[in-house]
Design a protein around this motif. Structure first.
Motif, PDB file in Angstrom:
ATOM      1  N   LEU A 178     -51.894  50.933 -17.673  1.00 46.63           N
ATOM      2  CA  LEU A 178     -50.994  51.863 -16.998  1.00 46.63           C
ATOM      3  C   LEU A 178     -50.637  53.092 -17.804  1.00 46.63           C
ATOM      4  O   LEU A 178     -50.499  54.185 -17.250  1.00 46.63           O
ATOM      5  CB  LEU A 178     -49.720  51.125 -16.571  1.00 46.63           C
ATOM      6  N   GLN A 179     -50.463  52.945 -19.101  1.00 47.57           N
ATOM      7  CA  GLN A 179     -49.980  54.084 -19.876  1.00 47.57           C
ATOM      8  C   GLN A 179     -50.989  55.227 -19.954  1.00 47.57           C
ATOM      9  O   GLN A 179     -50.617  56.371 -20.234  1.00 47.57           O
ATOM     10  CB  GLN A 179     -49.569  53.645 -21.278  1.00 47.57           C
ATOM     11  N   SER A 180     -52.247  54.953 -19.675  1.00 49.81           N
ATOM     12  CA  SER A 180     -53.271  56.000 -19.714  1.00 49.81           C
ATOM     13  C   SER A 180     -53.459  56.697 -18.361  1.00 49.81           C
ATOM     14  O   SER A 180     -54.233  57.660 -18.261  1.00 49.81           O
ATOM     15  CB  SER A 180     -54.615  55.413 -20.162  1.00 49.81           C
ATOM     16  N   LEU A 181     -52.751  56.233 -17.332  1.00 45.25           N
ATOM     17  CA  LEU A 181     -52.907  56.837 -16.012  1.00 45.25           C
ATOM     18  C   LEU A 181     -52.234  58.207 -15.965  1.00 45.25           C
ATOM     19  O   LEU A 181     -51.169  58.397 -16.552  1.00 45.25           O
ATOM     20  CB  LEU A 181     -52.278  55.940 -14.937  1.00 45.25           C
ATOM     21  N   PRO A 182     -52.827  59.164 -15.244  1.00 49.29           N
ATOM     22  CA  PRO A 182     -52.166  60.457 -15.063  1.00 49.29           C
ATOM     23  C   PRO A 182     -50.923  60.300 -14.199  1.00 49.29           C
ATOM     24  O   PRO A 182     -50.810  59.346 -13.431  1.00 49.29           O
ATOM     25  CB  PRO A 182     -53.231  61.300 -14.364  1.00 49.29           C
ATOM     26  N   ARG A 183     -50.008  61.211 -14.303  1.00 45.42           N
ATOM     27  CA  ARG A 183     -48.784  61.193 -13.511  1.00 45.42           C
ATOM     28  C   ARG A 183     -48.747  62.337 -12.506  1.00 45.42           C
ATOM     29  O   ARG A 183     -47.815  62.421 -11.721  1.00 45.42           O
ATOM     30  CB  ARG A 183     -47.560  61.309 -14.435  1.00 45.42           C
ATOM     31  N   GLU A 184     -49.734  63.179 -12.546  1.00 42.58           N
ATOM     32  CA  GLU A 184     -49.788  64.330 -11.640  1.00 42.58           C
ATOM     33  C   GLU A 184     -50.986  64.208 -10.715  1.00 42.58           C
ATOM     34  O   GLU A 184     -52.000  63.602 -11.059  1.00 42.58           O
ATOM     35  CB  GLU A 184     -49.890  65.641 -12.446  1.00 42.58           C
ATOM     36  N   LYS A 185     -50.840  64.777  -9.522  1.00 45.90           N
ATOM     37  CA  LYS A 185     -51.933  64.888  -8.549  1.00 45.90           C
ATOM     38  C   LYS A 185     -52.572  63.526  -8.237  1.00 45.90           C
ATOM     39  O   LYS A 185     -53.785  63.387  -8.174  1.00 45.90           O
ATOM     40  CB  LYS A 185     -53.004  65.856  -9.047  1.00 45.90           C
ATOM     41  N   LEU A 186     -51.715  62.535  -8.040  1.00 45.06           N
ATOM     42  CA  LEU A 186     -52.213  61.198  -7.698  1.00 45.06           C
ATOM     43  C   LEU A 186     -52.461  61.043  -6.197  1.00 45.06           C
ATOM     44  O   LEU A 186     -53.395  60.332  -5.794  1.00 45.06           O
ATOM     45  CB  LEU A 186     -51.214  60.144  -8.171  1.00 45.06           C
ATOM     46  N   ALA A 187     -51.634  61.670  -5.380  1.00 45.51           N
ATOM     47  CA  ALA A 187     -51.792  61.544  -3.930  1.00 45.51           C
ATOM     48  C   ALA A 187     -53.163  62.050  -3.504  1.00 45.51           C
ATOM     49  O   ALA A 187     -53.620  63.111  -3.936  1.00 45.51           O
ATOM     50  CB  ALA A 187     -50.694  62.320  -3.212  1.00 45.51           C
ATOM     51  N   GLY A 188     -53.816  61.258  -2.671  1.00 44.72           N
ATOM     52  CA  GLY A 188     -55.139  61.601  -2.181  1.00 44.72           C
ATOM     53  C   GLY A 188     -56.271  60.940  -2.932  1.00 44.72           C
ATOM     54  O   GLY A 188     -57.414  60.893  -2.439  1.00 44.72           O
ATOM     55  N   ARG A 189     -55.981  60.404  -4.116  1.00 44.94           N
ATOM     56  CA  ARG A 189     -57.033  59.760  -4.904  1.00 44.94           C
ATOM     57  C   ARG A 189     -57.255  58.328  -4.420  1.00 44.94           C
ATOM     58  O   ARG A 189     -56.338  57.656  -3.953  1.00 44.94           O
ATOM     59  CB  ARG A 189     -56.680  59.768  -6.391  1.00 44.94           C
ATOM     60  N   SER A 190     -58.476  57.851  -4.552  1.00 48.96           N
ATOM     61  CA  SER A 190     -58.777  56.466  -4.236  1.00 48.96           C
ATOM     62  C   SER A 190     -58.347  55.583  -5.409  1.00 48.96           C
ATOM     63  O   SER A 190     -58.257  56.041  -6.557  1.00 48.96           O
ATOM     64  CB  SER A 190     -60.263  56.279  -3.964  1.00 48.96           C
ATOM     65  N   VAL A 191     -58.083  54.332  -5.109  1.00 47.55           N
ATOM     66  CA  VAL A 191     -57.618  53.411  -6.142  1.00 47.55           C
ATOM     67  C   VAL A 191     -58.116  52.007  -5.831  1.00 47.55           C
ATOM     68  O   VAL A 191     -58.226  51.606  -4.668  1.00 47.55           O
ATOM     69  CB  VAL A 191     -56.071  53.438  -6.240  1.00 47.55           C
ATOM     70  N   THR A 192     -58.436  51.272  -6.882  1.00 48.41           N
ATOM     71  CA  THR A 192     -58.833  49.865  -6.783  1.00 48.41           C
ATOM     72  C   THR A 192     -57.853  49.039  -7.602  1.00 48.41           C
ATOM     73  O   THR A 192     -57.560  49.390  -8.747  1.00 48.41           O
ATOM     74  CB  THR A 192     -60.263  49.657  -7.308  1.00 48.41           C
ATOM     75  N   VAL A 193     -57.370  47.970  -7.007  1.00 46.57           N
ATOM     76  CA  VAL A 193     -56.299  47.183  -7.637  1.00 46.57           C
ATOM     77  C   VAL A 193     -56.619  45.694  -7.582  1.00 46.57           C
ATOM     78  O   VAL A 193     -57.119  45.193  -6.570  1.00 46.57           O
ATOM     79  CB  VAL A 193     -54.947  47.421  -6.926  1.00 46.57           C
ATOM     80  N   LEU A 194     -56.327  45.010  -8.669  1.00 46.67           N
ATOM     81  CA  LEU A 194     -56.266  43.543  -8.709  1.00 46.67           C
ATOM     82  C   LEU A 194     -54.870  43.210  -9.197  1.00 46.67           C
ATOM     83  O   LEU A 194     -54.463  43.664 -10.272  1.00 46.67           O
ATOM     84  CB  LEU A 194     -57.309  42.981  -9.671  1.00 46.67           C
ATOM     85  N   GLY A 195     -54.125  42.455  -8.398  1.00 49.57           N
ATOM     86  CA  GLY A 195     -52.751  42.198  -8.813  1.00 49.57           C
ATOM     87  C   GLY A 195     -52.095  41.077  -8.037  1.00 49.57           C
ATOM     88  O   GLY A 195     -52.752  40.319  -7.316  1.00 49.57           O
ATOM     89  N   ALA A 196     -50.777  40.979  -8.187  1.00 51.13           N
ATOM     90  CA  ALA A 196     -50.017  39.897  -7.567  1.00 51.13           C
ATOM     91  C   ALA A 196     -48.695  40.426  -7.035  1.00 51.13           C
ATOM     92  O   ALA A 196     -48.159  41.419  -7.533  1.00 51.13           O
ATOM     93  CB  ALA A 196     -49.758  38.783  -8.585  1.00 51.13           C
ATOM     94  N   TYR A 197     -48.179  39.732  -6.025  1.00 52.65           N
ATOM     95  CA  TYR A 197     -46.901  40.135  -5.449  1.00 52.65           C
ATOM     96  C   TYR A 197     -46.211  38.963  -4.779  1.00 52.65           C
ATOM     97  O   TYR A 197     -46.846  37.978  -4.392  1.00 52.65           O
ATOM     98  CB  TYR A 197     -47.074  41.275  -4.441  1.00 52.65           C
ATOM     99  N   VAL A 198     -44.904  39.105  -4.643  1.00 55.33           N
ATOM    100  CA  VAL A 198     -44.092  38.171  -3.873  1.00 55.33           C
ATOM    101  C   VAL A 198     -43.773  38.843  -2.544  1.00 55.33           C
ATOM    102  O   VAL A 198     -43.472  40.037  -2.506  1.00 55.33           O
ATOM    103  CB  VAL A 198     -42.794  37.816  -4.616  1.00 55.33           C
ATOM    104  N   LEU A 199     -43.843  38.102  -1.469  1.00 55.03           N
ATOM    105  CA  LEU A 199     -43.615  38.657  -0.135  1.00 55.03           C
ATOM    106  C   LEU A 199     -42.230  39.274  -0.031  1.00 55.03           C
ATOM    107  O   LEU A 199     -41.224  38.656  -0.364  1.00 55.03           O
ATOM    108  CB  LEU A 199     -43.772  37.552   0.918  1.00 55.03           C
TER     109      LEU A 199
END
Length: 219
Positions: A178-199
């Motif tokens: 995460l710390q290497s991700l850009p913080r600008e101009k993220l909207a519109g970019r494609s993304v691939t995620v592997l993760g977990a969540y609680v409903l």
């Protein structure tokens, strides 16, 4: 009859033991070190997570993960069925399932005004956010820890160690991804995620804690 009863009891115990999950007891014990005062052992949660991250955690998540849309739709119909296929919970009752998912989508909004930054991701192509993905550096919750069927509270000395262990997963993801991700101009970019969540209650898009995340080009 007593012999038969004893045999049945032994058989039941064998089945129970066979069903037990592996806990990272060896890794937890290896992460204890002598404290600064020179007396007593202090638990190092980062060391414990490092010991299992590549060898156990990532392979488990990749094998367990279901396509996000499939998991989401099944959980809406039957949370237990979705959990049994694509998730884990430590005990029965009111404890919610933690689901493991993989997804490809497009970022429709980025919320980077605080340390608990997130991105809204459209997965099904309708232009609306289906999931909210944490991108740190402050990562909330313990979804990654709670998604692992080989981790048990009983492997830890107390609740404090268990909580520290959960936070250490977030620190590892932040350092690795995460710390290497850009913080600008993220909207519109494609993304691939592997993760977990609680409903989330009330049909809100789930808050996904990523174990892996990669950005693609913009639209």
């Amino acid at each position: 009859m007593p012999r038969l009863a004893n045999r049945l009891m032994i058989a039941a115990m064998a089945l129970t033991l066979a069903a037990c999950k592996i806990v990272p007891t060896a890794e937890v014990e290896a992460a204890r070190q002598v404290g600064a005062s020179g007396t007593g052992l202090v638990f190092d949660p980062d060391k414990a997570v490092d010991a299992i991250w590549a060898a156990k955690v990532l392979p488990y998540l990749k094998a367990k993960a279901g396509d996000f849309v499939v998991v989401r739709d099944l959980a809406a119909k039957n949370a237990d069925e979705a959990g049994q296929k694509y998730g884990y919970r430590a005990k029965e009752g009111t404890v919610p399932w933690t689901y493991v998912v993989k997804a490809e989508g497009r970022i429709v909004a980025a919320n980077t005004g605080s340390r608990a930054a997130t991105i809204d991701v459209d997965v099904d192509g309708d232009g609306k956010a289906d999931m909210v993905v944490q991108i740190g550096p402050a990562v909330r919750g313990t979804a990654l820890r709670d998604s692992l069927d080989f981790v048990s509270f009983n492997a830890f000395t107390n609740q404090i160690e268990y909580a520290q262990f959960g936070k250490a997963f977030n620190a590892r993801v932040n350092a690795d991804v995460l710390q290497s991700l850009p913080r600008e101009k993220l909207a519109g970019r494609s993304v691939t995620v592997l993760g977990a969540y609680v409903l989330e209650p009330g049909g809100k898009p789930p808050l996904v804690t990523p174990a892996e995340l990669s950005l693609g080009a913009g639209s």
